[in-house]
Each structure stands twice: as C-alpha cells, then as structure tokens.
Design a protein around this motif. Structure first.
Motif, PDB file in Angstrom:
ATOM      1  N   PHE A  46     -23.813  12.427  31.315  1.00  0.00           N
ATOM      2  CA  PHE A  46     -24.047  13.769  31.839  1.00  0.00           C
ATOM      3  C   PHE A  46     -25.020  14.475  30.896  1.00  0.00           C
ATOM      4  CE2 PHE A  46     -20.059  12.352  33.513  1.00  0.00           C
ATOM      5  CZ  PHE A  46     -19.940  12.936  34.767  1.00  0.00           C
ATOM      6  N   LEU A  47     -26.238  14.728  31.372  1.00  0.00           N
ATOM      7  CA  LEU A  47     -27.259  15.338  30.520  1.00  0.00           C
ATOM      8  C   LEU A  47     -27.319  16.840  30.748  1.00  0.00           C
ATOM      9  CD1 LEU A  47     -30.192  12.751  30.723  1.00  0.00           C
ATOM     10  CD2 LEU A  47     -28.393  12.960  28.993  1.00  0.00           C
ATOM     11  N   ALA A  48     -27.522  17.572  29.646  1.00  0.00           N
ATOM     12  CA  ALA A  48     -27.588  19.029  29.705  1.00  0.00           C
ATOM     13  C   ALA A  48     -28.894  19.493  30.331  1.00  0.00           C
ATOM     14  CB  ALA A  48     -27.458  19.605  28.291  1.00  0.00           C
ATOM     15  N   GLU A  49     -28.858  20.641  30.972  1.00  0.00           N
ATOM     16  CA  GLU A  49     -30.076  21.243  31.513  1.00  0.00           C
ATOM     17  C   GLU A  49     -31.026  21.582  30.374  1.00  0.00           C
ATOM     18  OE1 GLU A  49     -32.899  22.431  33.944  1.00  0.00           O
ATOM     19  OE2 GLU A  49     -30.967  21.834  34.777  1.00  0.00           O
ATOM     20  N   GLU A  50     -30.491  22.183  29.320  1.00  0.00           N
ATOM     21  CA  GLU A  50     -31.286  22.507  28.132  1.00  0.00           C
ATOM     22  C   GLU A  50     -31.250  21.288  27.205  1.00  0.00           C
ATOM     23  OE1 GLU A  50     -29.482  26.025  26.611  1.00  0.00           O
ATOM     24  OE2 GLU A  50     -30.402  27.326  28.122  1.00  0.00           O
ATOM     25  N   TYR A  51     -32.024  20.289  27.595  1.00  0.00           N
ATOM     26  CA  TYR A  51     -31.945  18.963  26.963  1.00  0.00           C
ATOM     27  C   TYR A  51     -32.304  19.035  25.483  1.00  0.00           C
ATOM     28  CZ  TYR A  51     -32.802  13.863  26.625  1.00  0.00           C
ATOM     29  OH  TYR A  51     -32.780  12.523  26.297  1.00  0.00           O
ATOM     30  N   ARG A  52     -33.497  19.512  25.179  1.00  0.00           N
ATOM     31  CA  ARG A  52     -33.913  19.556  23.772  1.00  0.00           C
ATOM     32  C   ARG A  52     -33.069  20.535  22.982  1.00  0.00           C
ATOM     33  NH1 ARG A  52     -39.763  18.942  21.024  1.00  0.00           N
ATOM     34  NH2 ARG A  52     -39.005  19.040  18.880  1.00  0.00           N
ATOM     35  N   GLU A  53     -32.744  21.674  23.594  1.00  0.00           N
ATOM     36  CA  GLU A  53     -31.964  22.676  22.880  1.00  0.00           C
ATOM     37  C   GLU A  53     -30.591  22.127  22.468  1.00  0.00           C
ATOM     38  OE1 GLU A  53     -34.995  24.816  25.354  1.00  0.00           O
ATOM     39  OE2 GLU A  53     -33.632  23.093  25.604  1.00  0.00           O
ATOM     40  N   SER A  54     -30.014  21.283  23.329  1.00  0.00           N
ATOM     41  CA  SER A  54     -28.701  20.723  22.993  1.00  0.00           C
ATOM     42  C   SER A  54     -28.799  19.778  21.789  1.00  0.00           C
ATOM     43  CB  SER A  54     -28.113  19.984  24.203  1.00  0.00           C
ATOM     44  OG  SER A  54     -28.848  18.814  24.509  1.00  0.00           O
ATOM     45  N   PHE A  55     -29.899  19.017  21.709  1.00  0.00           N
ATOM     46  CA  PHE A  55     -30.090  18.134  20.558  1.00  0.00           C
ATOM     47  C   PHE A  55     -30.388  18.931  19.294  1.00  0.00           C
ATOM     48  CE2 PHE A  55     -31.057  14.897  23.879  1.00  0.00           C
ATOM     49  CZ  PHE A  55     -30.103  13.962  23.506  1.00  0.00           C
ATOM     50  N   ASP A  56     -31.197  19.981  19.435  1.00  0.00           N
ATOM     51  CA  ASP A  56     -31.501  20.818  18.271  1.00  0.00           C
ATOM     52  C   ASP A  56     -30.237  21.455  17.709  1.00  0.00           C
ATOM     53  OD1 ASP A  56     -34.165  20.220  18.459  1.00  0.00           O
ATOM     54  OD2 ASP A  56     -34.737  22.087  19.470  1.00  0.00           O
ATOM     55  N   SER A  57     -29.346  21.844  18.607  1.00  0.00           N
ATOM     56  CA  SER A  57     -28.092  22.449  18.169  1.00  0.00           C
ATOM     57  C   SER A  57     -27.286  21.477  17.319  1.00  0.00           C
ATOM     58  CB  SER A  57     -27.268  22.879  19.390  1.00  0.00           C
ATOM     59  OG  SER A  57     -26.049  23.449  18.993  1.00  0.00           O
ATOM     60  N   ILE A  58     -27.293  20.189  17.714  1.00  0.00           N
ATOM     61  CA  ILE A  58     -26.529  19.174  16.991  1.00  0.00           C
ATOM     62  C   ILE A  58     -27.204  18.789  15.690  1.00  0.00           C
ATOM     63  CG2 ILE A  58     -25.685  16.789  17.063  1.00  0.00           C
ATOM     64  CD1 ILE A  58     -25.533  17.114  20.154  1.00  0.00           C
ATOM     65  N   PHE A  59     -28.517  18.482  15.759  1.00  0.00           N
ATOM     66  CA  PHE A  59     -29.184  17.824  14.638  1.00  0.00           C
ATOM     67  C   PHE A  59     -29.939  18.764  13.707  1.00  0.00           C
ATOM     68  CE2 PHE A  59     -28.694  14.586  17.899  1.00  0.00           C
ATOM     69  CZ  PHE A  59     -28.025  13.616  17.173  1.00  0.00           C
ATOM     70  N   THR A  60     -30.293  19.937  14.195  1.00  0.00           N
ATOM     71  CA  THR A  60     -30.984  20.901  13.343  1.00  0.00           C
ATOM     72  C   THR A  60     -30.040  21.972  12.822  1.00  0.00           C
ATOM     73  OG1 THR A  60     -33.039  20.550  14.587  1.00  0.00           O
ATOM     74  CG2 THR A  60     -32.910  22.522  13.202  1.00  0.00           C
ATOM     75  N   GLU A  61     -29.201  22.470  13.739  1.00  0.00           N
ATOM     76  CA  GLU A  61     -28.272  23.540  13.362  1.00  0.00           C
ATOM     77  C   GLU A  61     -26.890  23.002  12.997  1.00  0.00           C
ATOM     78  OE1 GLU A  61     -28.266  26.207  16.676  1.00  0.00           O
ATOM     79  OE2 GLU A  61     -30.459  26.229  16.821  1.00  0.00           O
ATOM     80  N   HIS A  62     -26.629  21.718  13.309  1.00  0.00           N
ATOM     81  CA  HIS A  62     -25.353  21.069  13.008  1.00  0.00           C
ATOM     82  C   HIS A  62     -24.178  21.842  13.621  1.00  0.00           C
ATOM     83  CE1 HIS A  62     -27.844  18.698  10.453  1.00  0.00           C
ATOM     84  NE2 HIS A  62     -28.091  19.700   9.644  1.00  0.00           N
TER      85      HIS A  62
END
Length: 560
Positions: free
Chosen positions: A345-361
């Motif tokens: 299940f992929l998020a609509e805000e695809y890049r933002e969801s990854f940034d939240s995990i890997f940039t903002e932790h």
C-alpha cells in the motif's frame, strides 16, 4: 595427526585437537557460520540470548496454530541461498526445504484504489506496464531490467563474493573499471527508474523495493535496482513451514558436524587479552575460552557493549542506519481473500513519507506499508479457513524525534487505526478489526530490546555510498585479533541471502588466517582467497583508495 591439526598446531602451538570458535548469536549468519566452521575443522559453540535460532529470521505463534515470520518474508536471490547449502555438501531438497513460488510477486495498491500486479510472467507484465505507460512502455521496462541485470551480475561478482578487508582493498582493476556502473553518489533508484518510466505510478511501483534495504528510493544507490531484477526474473519464493526453517536447518547441519548451540545464554563481554580475543563472559558470569570469537549480534551494538568502547565504536554509533518498523501480527478468524500473499500500500505523498522516515526519523502521518499473508501459500500458517496476517509499517529508527517509551501505546493505536482504515477503504473490506482475534506488535523499542538492535534499526547500517564495500565495517575486528563479525551491518550487508554471503566471506577469512584448508566444496576462487587473507595496508594506500573513490564519485556527478 590430521592435516587440520597439523596446520593449526604449526600456527598456534596446539599439538592436537581442533581449534575452538565461539559464535555470539544464532541469527542466520551465526547458524551458517557454525555449519561452515565445523566443516572447516573448528570445534564450535554458539551462544544465543533468546530461546530460538534465527534472530529476526524466526517464526512464532500468535493465537494457537497461527504462525508468523518475525522478520524476513521474501525469499529472494535464491542462487545465493542454494550456494550456502551446496558449499556444505547438501541442498535444500536433501534437507527437506520446500519452496513455493508466490505468483503474482505482489500487488501494489494505490490511494485511488487502482492496483498493479508485479509478475515473473512477461506477457502479464507487458499488459500491466502498457496499461499505464502506453504502447512503448514495455520497451522501457525491458531497458530497466537490462540495466538491473548488469547491476545484479556485477554485484554478485564484485560485492557478494569479495571481502573488503581494508579501505585500500577497493583498489582492484576489475572493480575500478566497473565502479561507475555499481556506485554513484548522485544516481538513485528513483532517478534510474525515471529514465525508463514516464508515469509516476510506474516509477513508484519499480522503486519502493529499496525498503528491503531499509532505505528511501530517493537516497538508495541506483545499483540497488537489482532487487527488481531478481523479483521479476527469479521470482519471490516462500519456504513451507516458515522462513525460520532456513536458519534452523543450517543449525542442524552444524550440530551434525559437532557444533553445540546454547540458548538463553546472553553474553556480557568478549575476553580480550594482549589485543587478542580469548573467549567470552556470559551474563551469568561463566567464562568460556576459545581461539576465535565470531560475533553475529548487531555489529554496532556489539562494538559498544561486548568490546571496550573506543573512538571507532563511537563513530560507528553515529553512522546512518536503516529504518525501523511497527509490525503487527494478526490472527484472523476468517480468510481475507482481497489480500494477496504480498500486498503493498503506497502513500499518496510518496516522497514525503520517505523523507519523514529517513530524514526526520519520524512516523509518517500517511505511511506506505506492506502486508504479508503467509497462509495464502502455506496452509500450515493458519487454521483451515483462516489467515495469519503480518503488517509492516516502516518508521524512523530510535532518535529524539521518535516518541518516548510511554507514548508507544498511543502511537501503536493510532497507527493500527490508520492501517486498518486504508486496507478497508482501498480493498472494500468491512469491519476488518472485528476479525482480529489476537495481535502481537513489534515497535522500534521491542526490536531493540529483543535483538539488541542499535537504535531499533531492523536492517542494520545504511547502504549509502560511504557505508558499502571498503567503507562498511569489516568481517574482521579493526584492532582485536582473532575477532570477527557476520551480519547485517558487516560487509557485504543486510538481508538473508546477503548475510549468508557474508558468512561465506567471514569463515573463509578465518580459515585463511589460521592456515586451514578451505573445504573443496566451497569452490572459493583465488580472487576470493586473496581478498580474504589481505592484511592491513599502508596509510598511503588507504588515502589513495579514498581519493580514487572520491574521483569516481565526482566523475559520475559530472556525467549525470
């Protein structure tokens, strides 16, 4: 006196008897290493803090007769796994391991309820790709697969079967000529996919797999598109009886060769005398002596806890690590036919969801997540007419940005509601929550506590540019003799088949260091032996290696 005893005695003064090795941790790497070292002439004892083998690659029971894979659920790179058993003089078939193919590989469901099914069937993939990319789309797919195949073959030769014992070991003509194809600091999985696919939907479908390495597709090196190659060309398999059958079988092979496994035996520290590992002290105070100590516990944790803290171990703790997860394990009171064996299940805000995990932790407010139903292809995973369901929600590793322990109950509740809501909405399922009769949850906190994972990172150190090849922690301890590592954070990296390759590298290195013959069945090449036995190089060579790596990065940057 045997050849093994003679060789060992010549180097270490032992007139008779087998050299002794202690392995700390019975994860997949520890079990494979135990089987290899016993085959190579060592007397092996494996110490494991938990009451089971496999580490994260283990299974457990939720409600009665509901079986769950704790971690890995995708059997990829089958050639590497088969190689481990072949080296040990056996095979998956001989050991009774039965594999089933998951077809389709998985179903990707988007927020608008549209879905894409990924398959090893080319005619099926042609229809799926052209549905979104148009008549010329399949040509782009084939181009992407061709490039991924090159990365796959080069990685197999230059990464998975080569040991980078020093920074200078990157200086090999055969590697340097291919380095640009393998490593680029500017070309990511997502940028590579964007060259071949014009629609955002297909770009997402062919990039999310970087999560297998615990990385964002916007950061992961472009060469990691080899993951899509192995999925589409070799398929996704599943071992009947659960993924833990792989490490359990390796442990049985080791025991047949004389290895001793001791569970519920946490290790307090490694004994170091005169700069050499001499054994371990368990948490109960028991002292066990050995000639070699091979640590399969999380490497970063081990350097700071099992060995004396050093400036190097402190630097390791600051290195970027992979993500963590909130994982739900649900025992269902019925089958959920809308869920495939593997559903993304992929998020609509695809890049933002990854940034939240890997940039903002952090935990994304709209997460992408993965659902696995082992009972779809293995009836033994759940009672008849029912399903066992695993939901993995990638989240940031433990950091100041993540909640404190007291907040996790609330976070888990909120995440569960989001996930159930999205599954119900996208697949038109009603009252899914009511069908859950039992739930087990792993969070970054429990991953850390259960398996001693640094920052609760489920896949170890990151696989970014300065965390691979010669830059990744080595299979040999940097300053303590007779001390070695195998596992996700050591070279070559994370994932079941990759760690199995690491076990081959580490044990080959140990045998070489002790002047012991490599078992003929391993079929280790002269190039592998050369890198396994390489000694520390001069500072000048180290600086040269770093300079070459940086030059390659700059050249790649200029060309892109």
């Amino acid at each position: 006196m045997s050849n093994t005893e003679k060789a060992y005695g010549n180097k270490n003064g032992h007139a008779s008897g087998r050299p002794k090795a202690i392995i700390v941790g019975a994860g997949i790497g520890g079990c494979a290493s135990a089987a290899r070292l016993t085959q190579g002439g060592f007397d092996v004892t494996v110490l494991e803090k938990n009451d089971f083998a496999g580490g994260r690659c283990s299974t457990f029971e939720g409600a009665p007769n509901y079986r769950f894979d704790q971690g890995p659920s995708l059997y990829l790179l089958p050639k590497l796994i088969a190689e481990s058993f072949k080296d040990l003089g056996t095979s998956l078939d001989q050991e009774g391991i039965k594999l089933v193919k998951c077809e389709p590989n998985y179903r990707i469901v988007f927020p608008d309820k549209e879905s894409v099914e990924m398959s090893t069937d080319l005619s099926r993939m042609k229809k799926e790709v052209e549905r979104w990319e148009g008549q010329d789309g399949f040509e782009g797919f084939l181009g992407f697969m061709k490039e991924a195949h090159v990365h796959y073959e080069l990685s197999y030769e230059h990464v998975l079967h080569r040991n980078y014992t020093t920074l200078a070991s990157i200086i090999r003509p055969t590697l340097l000529t291919q380095l640009r194809l393998l490593i680029s600091v500017t070309s990511t999985v997502y940028t590579r996919a964007s060259r071949y696919f014009k629609t955002e939907r297909m770009r997402r479908a062919f990039t999310f797999a970087s999560m297998y390495l615990g990385m964002s597709p916007f950061d992961a090196l472009g060469a990691y598109n080899l993951l899509q190659y192995t999925e589409h060309c070799e398929g996704i398999l599943y071992p009947l009886g659960g993924f833990s059958i792989v490490p359990k079988t390796l442990a049985k092979i080791a025991e047949r060769n004389g290895a001793n496994f001791r569970f519920n035996t946490p290790v307090e520290r490694v004994i170091v005398e005169n700069g050499q590992a001499k054994g371990v002290i368990t948490e109960s105070g028991e002292e066990l002596r050995a000639d070699v100590v091979l640590v399969n516990a999380d490497l970063v944790w081990a350097m700071g806890h099992l060995y004396k803290e050093t400036s190097y171990s402190k630097r390791l703790e600051e290195k970027p690590v992979s993500c963590s997860s909130i994982s739900f394990y649900w025992s269902m009171n019925r089958k959920i036919p809308q869920l495939n064996s593997h559903t993304i299940f992929l998020a609509e805000e695809y890049r933002e969801s990854f940034d939240s995990i890997f940039t903002e932790h952090k935990i994304p407010h709209e997460p992408s997540f993965y659902v696995n139903v082992p009972s779809r292809h293995d009836a033994s995973a759940a009672p008849e007419g029912k399903d066992s369901v695993i939901v993995l929600v990638p989240v940031g590793h433990i950091s100041p940005a993540l909640p404190t322990a007291s907040d996790w109950n609330r976070i888990v509740d909120e995440t569960r509601e989001k996930i159930i809501g999205e599954i119900e909405r996208r697949l038109d399922i009603k009252d899914l929550k009511k069908d859950i009769i039992n739930e087990v949850v792993n969070t970054p906190i429990t991953w850390s506590e259960k398996f001693n994972l640094h920052r609760g990172s489920i896949l170890g150190l990151s696989h970014s540019f300065f965390n691979v090849l010669s830059f990744r922690p080595k299979t040999r301890h940097p300053s303590v003799k007779n001390a070695y590592f195998v596992g996700a954070s050591a070279h070559p990296g994370t994932g079941v088949p990759i760690v199995l390759a690491g076990a081959r590298l580490a044990t080959t290195q140990i045998l070489q260091d002790y002047n012991l013959p490599i078992p003929a069945s391993w079929e280790v090449s002269s190039a592998e032996l050369a890198t396994a036995s390489a000694k520390t190089d001069s500072n000048g060579l180290i600086l040269l290696a770093l300079l070459i790596a940086l030059i390659c990065a700059l050249v790649t940057y200029a060309r892109n």
